[in-house]
Design an enzyme around this catalytic site. Structure first.
Site, PDB file in Angstrom:
ATOM      1  CD  GLN A   1      -5.260 -23.129  -0.800  1.00  0.00           C
ATOM      2  OE1 GLN A   1      -5.418 -22.542  -1.868  1.00  0.00           O
ATOM      3  NE2 GLN A   1      -5.804 -22.706   0.336  1.00  0.00           N
TER       4      GLN A   1
ATOM      5  N   GLY B   1      10.858   2.681   6.907  1.00  0.00           N
ATOM      6  CA  GLY B   1      10.374   1.585   7.759  1.00  0.00           C
ATOM      7  C   GLY B   1      11.519   0.859   8.447  1.00  0.00           C
TER       8      GLY B   1
ATOM      9  NE  ARG C   1     -11.787 -14.335   0.351  1.00  0.00           N
ATOM     10  CZ  ARG C   1     -12.171 -13.394   1.212  1.00  0.00           C
ATOM     11  NH1 ARG C   1     -12.948 -13.715   2.209  1.00  0.00           N
ATOM     12  NH2 ARG C   1     -11.788 -12.145   1.056  1.00  0.00           N
TER      13      ARG C   1
ATOM     14  CB  CYS D   1      -1.012 -19.949   2.216  1.00  0.00           C
ATOM     15  SG  CYS D   1      -2.733 -19.569   2.515  1.00  0.00           S
ATOM     16  CG  LEU D   2      -1.767 -20.556  -4.163  1.00  0.00           C
ATOM     17  CD1 LEU D   2      -3.211 -20.975  -4.357  1.00  0.00           C
ATOM     18  CD2 LEU D   2      -1.449 -19.370  -5.060  1.00  0.00           C
TER      19      LEU D   2
ATOM     20  N   GLY E   1      13.750   3.670   2.821  1.00  0.00           N
ATOM     21  CA  GLY E   1      14.011   2.841   3.987  1.00  0.00           C
ATOM     22  C   GLY E   1      13.574   3.467   5.301  1.00  0.00           C
TER      23      GLY E   1
ATOM     24  CD  GLN F   1      20.076  23.426   2.160  1.00  0.00           C
ATOM     25  OE1 GLN F   1      19.672  24.568   1.986  1.00  0.00           O
ATOM     26  NE2 GLN F   1      21.248  23.018   1.717  1.00  0.00           N
TER      27      GLN F   1
ATOM     28  CE  LYS G   1      24.333  19.981  -5.735  1.00  0.00           C
ATOM     29  NZ  LYS G   1      25.522  20.877  -5.709  1.00  0.00           N
TER      30      LYS G   1
ATOM     31  CG  HIS H   1       0.912 -16.864   5.180  1.00  0.00           C
ATOM     32  ND1 HIS H   1       1.395 -16.818   3.899  1.00  0.00           N
ATOM     33  CD2 HIS H   1      -0.432 -16.854   5.078  1.00  0.00           C
ATOM     34  CE1 HIS H   1       0.384 -16.771   3.046  1.00  0.00           C
ATOM     35  NE2 HIS H   1      -0.738 -16.787   3.737  1.00  0.00           N
TER      36      HIS H   1
ATOM     37  CD  GLU I   1      -2.605  11.556  -0.896  1.00  0.00           C
ATOM     38  OE1 GLU I   1      -1.580  12.273  -0.814  1.00  0.00           O
ATOM     39  OE2 GLU I   1      -3.067  11.149  -1.974  1.00  0.00           O
TER      40      GLU I   1
ATOM     41  CD  GLU J   1       4.916 -16.440   4.691  1.00  0.00           C
ATOM     42  OE1 GLU J   1       4.932 -17.631   5.082  1.00  0.00           O
ATOM     43  OE2 GLU J   1       4.053 -15.993   3.903  1.00  0.00           O
TER      44      GLU J   1
HETATM   45  N1  GLN Z   1      -6.132 -18.125  -2.317  1.00  0.00           N
HETATM   46  C1  GLN Z   1      -5.962 -19.122  -1.304  1.00  0.00           C
HETATM   47  C2  GLN Z   1      -7.036 -19.058  -0.241  1.00  0.00           C
HETATM   48  O1  GLN Z   1      -7.718 -18.081  -0.122  1.00  0.00           O
HETATM   49  C3  GLN Z   1      -4.586 -19.020  -0.681  1.00  0.00           C
HETATM   50  C4  GLN Z   1      -4.415 -17.801   0.141  1.00  0.00           C
HETATM   51  C5  GLN Z   1      -2.967 -17.517   0.477  1.00  0.00           C
HETATM   52  O2  GLN Z   1      -2.068 -18.097  -0.114  1.00  0.00           O
HETATM   53  N2  GLN Z   1      -2.729 -16.630   1.406  1.00  0.00           N
HETATM   54  O3  GLN Z   1      -7.201 -19.998   0.503  1.00  0.00           O
END
Ligand code: GLN
Length: 556
Positions: free
Chosen positions: A385, A18, A462, A381-382, A16, A193, A188, A507, A150, A509
């Protein structure tokens, strides 16, 4: 003079760090201090955009279209700010930039070395994020765990910054973990340390140790850490695991971290105002009726892949005084006829974003279930679709309807590659990314949810709805309730003959905040509450058993 707080992690990863960095941002902001945050990722990928969610979890998208680490989502939600691409960089970006400079001849014959060339590039990026945002305090989190090969150049760079910008302007926070030994009932401190010793070997003496633990940490343990790690007892902050992430700023504040940071960094002492935050947490923790929402996705075994979706649901739940219980449903299981009972028992369905064919048919079937049974549905998004493909197949009767992402030869490519994507051959950073305006149609579900004319939303895709099919969709009852300002891109689609079936090409969200739930998530939750009540009443008023939905014809 900008001040810098550097967060490193020790002992184990995933404790945690972040959230701790984000919470520090919140308690400083509560004092009226302007902060920004930055995540430094020691992997060689240029950004996480090309990484599998199994490797990396969610890819968070900033307003300016950077594909970034999911910790930026925590930063934005906790501090309520919009970050930019300057808030995340990787080893890959650092080397890319240094090598490009070398090829241009910028270094005038010098041998390019880890120190100073790589470390200078790192420092410059840390300083830059503060300049661009005009922040008083930059909180920079170094990914990984101290001891990783790294992260060495990054630790060296943040060590140098103490001399560069001054001792009173830099502070090091080390987040560690205290393992619990069941046999003796002890926490512990030895790994902490050792981790601090490792850090000191690099030249960094931490000022604050945030000691994560699954069990209460006694004063004795705190004193021991302070003594062995040479940190003031005030600087040892126990942080016991909580199921409520949003409680962390309160825990840090109540442990005195805010005042300690102000003392150490000579920041003005103002009383912190966390009242709104505390009120949110009180409401989050209060017992509430439960609402069950399914997230039907491909990476459901790894909840980190949908972290912003989960949080957006929680925000909307609190705003409506409901506890959101998430049913994680793997769409591949639905394809095999499994898990349908779980889907049949939810009050709402979210189909989140995704790429590639695996699990698509299961998502399409989940959308069908939602449409035919009037279950509230939000497609992201998807998920939008998929909602359109389902409608084309089962309402318009085009059995082969698909996205050309999954079937290039379909006669009904209702979702197709955007024109400016056609000629692209490179994968990294080439999607339609970042925020774009969306004009809403008044009187639609989306228009009402937002109750404004135009919004900015973040994208990462896309493919898009194929305009050649707009007319038949509209005739059959789909409303395109959000479009790009030129009308060319479908941004939101909804089913008119349904209480709430909305899909958005963006998106939402990423923009939801604890105290400001996103309008579309809020609308989904409200529709789910109505659906839940309706179902409940039906069951109460019926002398028979609640109708068991038929699963067989939905198995795809
Ligand atoms: N694969 C889909 C696209 O490229 C949806 C992308 C997504 O859900 N972010 O349009």
């Amino acid at each position: 003079m900008t001040k810098y707080i550097f967060c490193t992690g020790g002992v184990v990863s995933s404790v945690g760090k972040g959230v701790t960095a984000a919470a520090i941002g919140r308690i400083l902001k509560a004092r009226g201090i302007k902060v920004t945050l930055q995540k430094i990722d020691p992997y060689i990928n240029v950004d996480p955009g090309t990484m599998s969610p199994y490797q990396h979890g969610e890819v968070f998208v900033t307003i300016d279209g950077a594909e970034t680490d999911l910790d930026l989502g925590h930063y934005e939600r906790f501090v309520n700010i919009n970050l930019t691409r300057a808030s995340n960089f990787t080893t890959g970006q650092v080397y890319n930039a240094v090598i490009a400079k070398e090829r241009r001849g910028d270094f005038l014959g010098a041998t390019i070395q880890m120190i100073p060339h790589i470390t200078n590039e790192i420092k410059q990026r840390i300083i830059q994020v503060g300049r661009l945002s005009e922040a008083e305090v930059v909180i920079a989190e170094v990914g990984g765990t101290v001891g990783d090969i790294e992260s060495l150049p990054f630790l060296e760079a943040i060590r140098q910054m103490r001399t560069d910008v001054g001792r009173e302007n830099t502070l090091y926070v080390h987040v560690t973990f205290l393992p619990y030994i069941g046999a003796t009932g002890e926490l512990k401190t030895k790994p902490t340390q050792h981790s601090v010793r490792e850090l000191r070997g690099i030249g960094i003496q931490p000022h604050v140790i945030v000691a994560r633990s699954d069990y209460p940490v006694s004063g004795e343990v705190v004193d021991k850490i302070a003594l062995f790690c040479d940190v003031e007892p005030r600087g040892v902050i126990p942080l016991v695991t909580t199921p409520y992430l949003y409680e962390v700023p309160i825990m840090l504040e109540d442990a005195g971290l805010g005042d300690y940071l102000c003392d150490a960094l000579l920041l003005p002492h103002r009383p912190p105002d966390l009242s709104e935050w505390r009120e949110f947490v009180t409401r989050l923790k209060a017992p509430k009726p439960r609402l069950r929402i399914a997230i039907v996705g491909k990476y459901t075994a790894l909840h980190d892949a949908y972290i912003s979706v989960r949080e957006a649901l929680y925000h909307a739940g609190v705003a409506n005084n409901y506890d959101i219980e998430i049913e994680w449903v793997y769409s591949g299981d639905l394809e095999r006829g499994r898990e349908w009972e779980r889907l049949h028992n939810v009050d709402g369905i979210v189909v989140p974003g995704g790429f590639g064919y695996r699990g698509i048919e299961g998502k399409i079937e989940a959308a069908r279930w939602a449409r035919e049974n009037k279950v509230p549905y939000l497609g992201l998004c998807l998920g939008m679709q998929v909602m359109c493909i389902e409608f084309a197949r089962h309402v318009l009767g085009w059995e082969d309807a698909n996205s050309t992402e999954f079937d290039k030869a379909t006669e009904h490519p209702v979702i197709d590659l955007m024109p400016d994507q056609q000629s692209l051959t490179k994968m990294g950073g080439t999607m339609r990314l970042g925020h774009y305006p969306c004009v809403l149609k008044p009187g639609t579900k989306a228009g009402e949810a937002y109750s404004v004319r135009e919004v900015l939303e973040r994208h990462r895709h896309r493919f898009e709805f194929n305009n050649a099919f707009r007319a038949p969709f509209e005739e059959a009852g789909v409303v395109f309730s959000g479009l790009s300002p030129d009308g060319q891109l479908v941004e939101i689609a909804e089913i008119s003959d349904h209480p709430f079936m909305v899909g958005c090409q963006f998106h939402p969200e990423f923009q939801s905040r604890p105290n400001q739930p996103h309008p579309l998530f809020n609308a989904l939750v409200q529709a789910a509450i109505a659906y839940h009540r309706h179902r409940h009443k039906e069951v109460e008023h019926s002398t028979e058993e609640a109708p068991v939905p038929e699963g067989d014809d939905h198995t795809g």
